[in-house]
Design a protein around this motif. Sequence first.
Motif, PDB file in Angstrom:
ATOM      1  N   ASP A   7       3.232 -20.958  34.991  1.00  0.00           N
ATOM      2  CA  ASP A   7       1.799 -21.386  34.510  1.00  0.00           C
ATOM      3  C   ASP A   7       1.244 -20.380  33.603  1.00  0.00           C
ATOM      4  OD1 ASP A   7       2.015 -19.653  36.499  1.00  0.00           O
ATOM      5  OD2 ASP A   7       0.035 -20.464  37.492  1.00  0.00           O
ATOM      6  N   SER A  47       8.338 -27.328  31.901  1.00  0.00           N
ATOM      7  CA  SER A  47       7.612 -27.343  30.895  1.00  0.00           C
ATOM      8  C   SER A  47       6.234 -27.933  31.455  1.00  0.00           C
ATOM      9  CB  SER A  47       8.045 -28.171  29.677  1.00  0.00           C
ATOM     10  OG  SER A  47       8.339 -29.412  30.124  1.00  0.00           O
ATOM     11  N   GLU A  48       6.449 -28.741  32.643  1.00  0.00           N
ATOM     12  CA  GLU A  48       5.005 -29.272  33.236  1.00  0.00           C
ATOM     13  C   GLU A  48       3.997 -28.087  33.680  1.00  0.00           C
ATOM     14  OE1 GLU A  48       8.111 -28.619  36.515  1.00  0.00           O
ATOM     15  OE2 GLU A  48       8.183 -29.432  34.604  1.00  0.00           O
ATOM     16  N   GLU A  49       4.701 -26.864  33.797  1.00  0.00           N
ATOM     17  CA  GLU A  49       3.688 -25.769  34.148  1.00  0.00           C
ATOM     18  C   GLU A  49       2.840 -25.514  33.070  1.00  0.00           C
ATOM     19  OE1 GLU A  49       3.445 -24.060  37.060  1.00  0.00           O
ATOM     20  OE2 GLU A  49       5.045 -25.561  38.097  1.00  0.00           O
ATOM     21  N   SER A  51       0.072 -25.458  30.030  1.00  0.00           N
ATOM     22  CA  SER A  51      -0.961 -26.275  30.031  1.00  0.00           C
ATOM     23  C   SER A  51      -0.965 -27.387  28.676  1.00  0.00           C
ATOM     24  CB  SER A  51      -2.448 -25.286  29.855  1.00  0.00           C
ATOM     25  OG  SER A  51      -2.303 -24.797  28.601  1.00  0.00           O
ATOM     26  N   PRO A  52      -1.923 -28.237  28.601  1.00  0.00           N
ATOM     27  CA  PRO A  52      -1.835 -29.124  27.472  1.00  0.00           C
ATOM     28  C   PRO A  52      -2.332 -28.315  26.349  1.00  0.00           C
ATOM     29  CG  PRO A  52      -3.117 -30.282  29.289  1.00  0.00           C
ATOM     30  CD  PRO A  52      -2.781 -28.713  30.003  1.00  0.00           C
ATOM     31  N   PHE A  53      -3.300 -27.383  26.285  1.00  0.00           N
ATOM     32  CA  PHE A  53      -3.395 -26.406  25.429  1.00  0.00           C
ATOM     33  C   PHE A  53      -2.314 -25.701  24.821  1.00  0.00           C
ATOM     34  CE2 PHE A  53      -5.527 -22.549  23.525  1.00  0.00           C
ATOM     35  CZ  PHE A  53      -5.931 -23.238  22.459  1.00  0.00           C
ATOM     36  N   LEU A  55       0.787 -26.389  25.138  1.00  0.00           N
ATOM     37  CA  LEU A  55       1.807 -27.436  24.545  1.00  0.00           C
ATOM     38  C   LEU A  55       1.298 -27.694  22.984  1.00  0.00           C
ATOM     39  CD1 LEU A  55       2.385 -29.992  27.671  1.00  0.00           C
ATOM     40  CD2 LEU A  55       4.113 -28.266  26.406  1.00  0.00           C
ATOM     41  N   ALA A  56      -0.192 -28.131  23.005  1.00  0.00           N
ATOM     42  CA  ALA A  56      -0.537 -28.021  21.628  1.00  0.00           C
ATOM     43  C   ALA A  56      -0.035 -27.196  20.705  1.00  0.00           C
ATOM     44  CB  ALA A  56      -1.823 -28.581  21.885  1.00  0.00           C
ATOM     45  N   LYS A  57      -0.244 -25.961  21.391  1.00  0.00           N
ATOM     46  CA  LYS A  57      -0.088 -24.678  20.333  1.00  0.00           C
ATOM     47  C   LYS A  57       1.495 -24.622  19.902  1.00  0.00           C
ATOM     48  CE  LYS A  57      -3.233 -21.307  22.297  1.00  0.00           C
ATOM     49  NZ  LYS A  57      -3.253 -20.023  23.110  1.00  0.00           N
TER      50      LYS A  57
END
Length: 85
Positions: A7, A47-49, A51-53, A55-57
Amino acid sequence: MMHTCTDRTDLDELIGKQRWDGQHLLFYYGPLARAMKGGEELILEHSEELSPFMLAKVGFILHDLFIDDTSELIQPNDGFRLTLR
């Protein structure tokens, strides 16, 4: 190549960062930059750790990665793939 995410995984961890090596400041490439340059598959374990932000980056820089510290533009070589697990 494989990298385990937590995380607290950030772009510096994936792309790389400068570190002191004795009296010299050197840039050490992270797994994402190395995989892009080498045309390798990078598997991000846990990769579920991320954050959506975050992952977007990561998704945003997959086509062209500019590293400010080295003034280097990395475009992924043939064979580069990113796998999220």
